[in-house]
Design a protein around this motif. Structure first.
Motif, PDB file in Angstrom:
ATOM      1  N   UNK A  77      71.767 -16.596  37.421  1.00  0.00           N
ATOM      2  CA  UNK A  77      72.719 -16.930  38.574  1.00  0.00           C
ATOM      3  C   UNK A  77      73.227 -18.218  38.514  1.00  0.00           C
ATOM      4  N   UNK A  78      74.608 -18.200  37.959  1.00  0.00           N
ATOM      5  CA  UNK A  78      75.040 -19.521  37.893  1.00  0.00           C
ATOM      6  C   UNK A  78      76.025 -19.694  38.847  1.00  0.00           C
ATOM      7  N   UNK A  79      76.616 -21.009  39.211  1.00  0.00           N
ATOM      8  CA  UNK A  79      77.711 -21.245  39.922  1.00  0.00           C
ATOM      9  C   UNK A  79      79.169 -21.190  39.264  1.00  0.00           C
ATOM     10  N   UNK A  80      80.218 -20.569  39.775  1.00  0.00           N
ATOM     11  CA  UNK A  80      81.507 -20.487  38.981  1.00  0.00           C
ATOM     12  C   UNK A  80      81.474 -20.085  37.785  1.00  0.00           C
ATOM     13  N   UNK A  81      82.056 -20.760  36.866  1.00  0.00           N
ATOM     14  CA  UNK A  81      82.115 -20.396  35.366  1.00  0.00           C
ATOM     15  C   UNK A  81      81.071 -20.868  34.550  1.00  0.00           C
ATOM     16  N   UNK A  82      80.028 -21.670  35.332  1.00  0.00           N
ATOM     17  CA  UNK A  82      78.931 -22.016  34.604  1.00  0.00           C
ATOM     18  C   UNK A  82      78.352 -21.029  33.587  1.00  0.00           C
ATOM     19  N   UNK A  83      77.596 -21.482  32.547  1.00  0.00           N
ATOM     20  CA  UNK A  83      76.893 -20.873  31.620  1.00  0.00           C
ATOM     21  C   UNK A  83      75.292 -21.513  31.576  1.00  0.00           C
ATOM     22  N   UNK A  84      74.428 -20.559  30.990  1.00  0.00           N
ATOM     23  CA  UNK A  84      73.173 -20.979  30.802  1.00  0.00           C
ATOM     24  C   UNK A  84      72.566 -20.558  29.385  1.00  0.00           C
ATOM     25  N   UNK A  85      72.315 -21.313  28.447  1.00  0.00           N
ATOM     26  CA  UNK A  85      71.939 -21.139  27.203  1.00  0.00           C
ATOM     27  C   UNK A  85      70.634 -21.656  26.770  1.00  0.00           C
ATOM     28  N   UNK A  86      70.033 -21.363  25.567  1.00  0.00           N
ATOM     29  CA  UNK A  86      68.831 -21.686  25.248  1.00  0.00           C
ATOM     30  C   UNK A  86      68.918 -22.214  23.722  1.00  0.00           C
ATOM     31  N   UNK A  87      68.369 -23.639  23.548  1.00  0.00           N
ATOM     32  CA  UNK A  87      68.274 -24.209  22.247  1.00  0.00           C
ATOM     33  C   UNK A  87      66.947 -24.428  21.901  1.00  0.00           C
ATOM     34  N   UNK A  88      66.794 -24.585  20.252  1.00  0.00           N
ATOM     35  CA  UNK A  88      65.499 -24.594  20.016  1.00  0.00           C
ATOM     36  C   UNK A  88      65.292 -26.296  19.918  1.00  0.00           C
ATOM     37  N   UNK A  89      64.132 -26.519  18.847  1.00  0.00           N
ATOM     38  CA  UNK A  89      63.725 -27.988  18.715  1.00  0.00           C
ATOM     39  C   UNK A  89      64.962 -28.620  17.872  1.00  0.00           C
ATOM     40  N   UNK A  90      65.535 -27.972  17.185  1.00  0.00           N
ATOM     41  CA  UNK A  90      66.662 -28.564  16.426  1.00  0.00           C
ATOM     42  C   UNK A  90      68.139 -28.406  17.085  1.00  0.00           C
ATOM     43  N   UNK A  91      68.181 -28.247  18.409  1.00  0.00           N
ATOM     44  CA  UNK A  91      69.332 -28.013  19.008  1.00  0.00           C
ATOM     45  C   UNK A  91      70.344 -27.033  18.726  1.00  0.00           C
ATOM     46  N   UNK A  92      69.569 -25.937  18.113  1.00  0.00           N
ATOM     47  CA  UNK A  92      70.536 -24.672  17.762  1.00  0.00           C
ATOM     48  C   UNK A  92      70.407 -23.731  18.978  1.00  0.00           C
ATOM     49  N   UNK A  93      71.467 -23.029  19.226  1.00  0.00           N
ATOM     50  CA  UNK A  93      71.593 -22.389  20.124  1.00  0.00           C
ATOM     51  C   UNK A  93      70.724 -20.767  19.714  1.00  0.00           C
ATOM     52  N   UNK A  94      69.922 -20.346  20.459  1.00  0.00           N
ATOM     53  CA  UNK A  94      69.156 -19.286  20.158  1.00  0.00           C
ATOM     54  C   UNK A  94      69.260 -18.166  21.006  1.00  0.00           C
ATOM     55  N   UNK A  95      69.927 -18.411  22.118  1.00  0.00           N
ATOM     56  CA  UNK A  95      69.989 -17.229  23.520  1.00  0.00           C
ATOM     57  C   UNK A  95      71.152 -17.947  24.164  1.00  0.00           C
ATOM     58  N   UNK A  96      72.257 -16.697  24.390  1.00  0.00           N
ATOM     59  CA  UNK A  96      73.272 -17.201  25.233  1.00  0.00           C
ATOM     60  C   UNK A  96      73.758 -15.734  25.808  1.00  0.00           C
ATOM     61  N   UNK A  97      74.361 -16.078  26.857  1.00  0.00           N
ATOM     62  CA  UNK A  97      74.936 -14.761  27.492  1.00  0.00           C
ATOM     63  C   UNK A  97      76.270 -14.083  26.501  1.00  0.00           C
ATOM     64  N   UNK A  98      76.855 -14.782  25.711  1.00  0.00           N
ATOM     65  CA  UNK A  98      77.662 -14.325  24.634  1.00  0.00           C
ATOM     66  C   UNK A  98      76.912 -14.128  23.290  1.00  0.00           C
TER      67      UNK A  98
END
Length: 734
Positions: free
Chosen positions: A215-236
């Motif tokens: 549940x985000x606000x407006x066009x906000x996004x939420x994603x998950x990164x690992x300990x090397x700052x690599x995106x591992x989970x995203x709505x896209x």
């Protein structure tokens, strides 16, 4: 030279002459200039102050909103992954996986694989790192292809730490989908030896779904990164599949986002043993600061409008300036100092009087604008304080009913509502049962077990549609159902309490004023409902974990052998089960003061008491050994009990050993009895064989007498037969 000096003097005097001509020109010019300065400067200052206050207030609020979103999603992701660990632990402990045969173990793993779509593979690895069971939904695996996990983190880390291992997120070569390995060690409860490691290939794409449902606000996004700052989970999914790297700030701030655009970014770490992830919530800066930006635009428009109005009025009344201009100038100076409450007093009905009225109107408008902004900031601050207070109280409550009662009372007191209540679904998921309500009306409905079917009334419709419903005027809504206990209800709002698509219940508020509940209130109530949903889910997870803990404790308490813990530093017993208390003949208090080093209750098999021997066995256990030995226990009643003692080191930094003590007195007696019977049977068999080898009755009698004498330890043995057996003769052998 004289000409040059004249030119220089003329050049220096030009700005002063220009200013003097401009300021001391016609009266119309003077009035127009003065009027513009008096009117525009306060407007600009006011607009600047309002803009600054709006930006300085909204920026922290925007970051706090993203922080709440990140925390909420982090709790969802952490709870979801920890549920997988709990699921595997329950499979191991409740299903007794370690003690099943291969066919039963295979059936249990395949059953979990078929019923839970979050796993692609379940592998059971033995204590030597060899794969013994391989259940997969990705490919067909036979026993001929079983390999070894020795040297790999999913086997070595649980074996080394005794804890669940969470691997990094990787992508499958077969499906291209992300996965995470979760491996749980399985120990032999008696020996403490590692028997198996259960390795689960967890489909990490399910975490993507949590990102999409956030549940985000407006066009906000939420994603998950690992300990090397690599995106591992995203709505896209394409962004996660690209394994895009992102540069994260050290703390919540306005920075460059994932797509390279300015954003408001908040971070929330998730720690799973040795594995660390970070939930990142971001919202475009333009959206996050939309309110102060709009305020600046409105201030500029108002300033320009008022400036134009001032110029128009100044030009219109320029030819009619008289003495009252002094009063008007004084009033303008007062207004420029920020005093909007002192009106301009001009007792005439001409243009100057109109100008005075215009000044008064402008002051009122500015004062109203400032008061409105201050009121909006105060309301927003109050809403955030209420949300923070509810979050603080929810974090410490684990009982759903107590939690619901705290929420409705906090909301009613904070927003001065007429009534507030929370309904939760029953176990069947068909009826909404009133769980908490404020005041006497709530107590009365709780007492009679008030409930509503899904779809009935405002509450039932909100639960069925999964959307908030607002009735600003109940008299105008034909579908609204009145309640005889709440006769003064004039407005009502029902907000679903949901996690993703699962509705847990409904938050309902009512007010005794028409139109007193507005869409802005709905947004705040939805935020509170989301916090309630997370707290309810956490409470239910806590109940499940507590139940599993009690079941494990029951297994220890009901174990057939005596079990207790030995502290290697103090040498004292702790946590004895009932069989341990019975075996020693001591109470809990007496056991707490007892230990194998201090007490005289343990003796060696030879009858000697040795604290040094006890220390040796305990030290051997702490160093990693698992000694099994016999020991004679002298209980409090003075009875000697022959026991078998098994020592196993307990996990953790504190040196402790678990002792499993079994009474083997009966076992030893049976072993001695069996050995004695075996010796007797062997002697009988020997005598029988030798008698059968005799050729005459006399020889058989002699063999029988001799062998029986030797077996019985007698020097002389007499065997006598009836004469009829020898054809009338009697034979005696000595």
């Amino acid at each position: 030279m004289h000409d040059i000096e004249n030119k220089t003097t003329t050049s220096k005097a030009k700005p002063e002459g220009l200013f003097r001509r401009f300021w001391t020109g016609s009266l119309r010019r003077q009035l127009t200039t003065s009027f513009l300065l008096v009117a525009v400067i306060p407007l600009i200052v006011t607009a600047a102050v309002v803009s600054y206050r709006s930006f300085s207030t909204q920026a922290p609020l925007a970051l706090e909103t993203q922080s709440q979103i990140a925390k909420r999603v982090a709790e969802q992701v952490s709870s979801f992954i920890l549920e997988r660990e709990l699921e595997l632990q329950i499979l191991i402990e409740a299903g007794d996986l370690g003690n099943l045969n291969r066919e039963e173990q295979t059936a249990v793993l395949k059953n979990l694989l078929s019923t839970q779509g979050v796993y692609d593979e379940l592998i059971l690895v033995d204590g030597n790192g060899r794969e013994v069971i391989y259940a997969s939904r990705l490919e067909v695996v036979t026993s001929d292809t079983f390999g070894s996990r020795k040297g790999k983190d999913e086997y070595e880390r649980p074996k080394e730490t005794g804890q669940t291992y969470y691997g990094p997120v990787s992508f499958s070569d077969v499906t291209g989908q992300p996965f995470q390995i979760i491996s749980v060690p399985i120990y032999d409860l008696n020996s403490g030896r590692l028997r198996y490691v259960l390795v689960a290939n967890f489909r990490f794409k399910t975490v993507w779904d949590l990102m999409a449902q956030a549940d985000v606000v407006g066009n906000g996004i939420v994603y998950l990164v690992d300990n090397s700052n690599r995106v591992v989970a995203h709505a896209n999914p394409s962004i996660a599949l690209q394994q895009r790297a992102v540069s994260l700030p050290a703390e919540n701030s306005f920075t460059t986002g994932l797509d390279g655009e300015p954003v408001a970014m908040a971070l929330e770490p998730i720690t799973l043993n040795e594995q660390t992830f970070t939930v990142v919530a971001e919202q475009p800066r333009s959206e996050a600061l939309a309110l102060p930006t709009n305020n600046v635009i409105i201030s500029i428009i108002i300033t320009l409008g008022m400036a134009l109005l001032a110029a128009f009025i100044g030009i219109g009344i320029a030819n009619f300036i008289t003495n009252p201009i002094g009063k008007l100038s004084e009033a303008a100076q007062t207004l420029s100092q920020g005093n909007f409450s002192q009106p301009v007093v001009v007792e005439r009905q001409d243009e100057i009087g109109n100008l005075a009225k215009a000044f008064n109107s402008m002051a009122v408008q500015l004062q109203g604008t400032l008061q409105g902004l201050e009121q909006r900031v105060a309301e927003r601050t109050k809403a955030l304080e209420t949300s923070a207070e509810v979050s603080r109280r929810l974090a410490s409550i684990l009982d759903p009913r107590q939690l619901a009662s705290a929420v409705v009372n906090e909301i009613r007191n904070a927003y001065d509502y007429y009534y507030a209540q929370i309904y939760l679904f029953d176990e069947a998921g068909e009826n909404l049962v009133l769980t908490a309500g404020t005041g006497e009306a709530g107590a009365a409905m709780m007492k009679r077990g008030h409930s509503l079917p899904k779809g009935r009334g405002l509450v039932g419709r909100a639960a069925e549609t999964k959307e908030s419903i607002l009735v600003s005027d109940t008299s105008q809504d034909p579908n609204w159902l009145p309640n005889d206990l709440l006769p003064d209800t004039k407005a009502e709002a029902a907000i679903p309490i949901a996690i993703g698509d699962q509705v847990l219940g409904v938050l309902d508020v009512q007010d005794d004023l028409t139109n007193d509940i507005n869409p802005a209130d709905i947004t705040l109530l939805e935020s509170l409902a989301n916090q309630v949903a997370i707290s309810l889910q956490n409470a239910r997870s806590y109940v499940k974990a507590e139940t599993a803990l009690q079941e494990a404790k029951s297994l220890v308490d009901n174990a057939p052998e005596a079990i207790l813990i030995i502290d290697a530093e103090t040498g004292l017993f702790s946590n004895p089960n009932e069989n341990a208390l019975k075996l020693f003949g001591l109470s809990h208090e007496e056991m707490a003061k007892t230990g194998p080093i201090q007490t005289s209750l343990l003796t060696q098999p030879d009858g000697s008491k040795s604290a040094e021997k006890a220390r040796e066995k305990i030290n051997e256990t702490i160093k990693g050994g698992t000694p099994i030995f016999e020991w004679t226990l002298l209980n409090k009643q003075g009875q000697e009990v022959l026991c078998e003692v098994r020592l196993v080191r307990m996990p953790g930094d504190k040196p402790r050993a678990r002792a499993s003590i079994t009474d083997i007195t009966e076992r030893k007696r049976l072993q001695e009895f069996t050995a004695s019977r075996a010796r007797q049977q062997e002697a009988i068999n020997t005598i029988t064989q030798r008698i059968q080898s005799a050729t005459t009755i006399e020889e058989a009698m002699q063999v029988a007498a001799r062998e029986l004498g030797q077996a019985l330890g007698k020097r002389q043995t007499l065997v006598e037969l009836e004469p009829s057996a020898l054809g009338g003769k009697s034979q005696v052998d000595a």
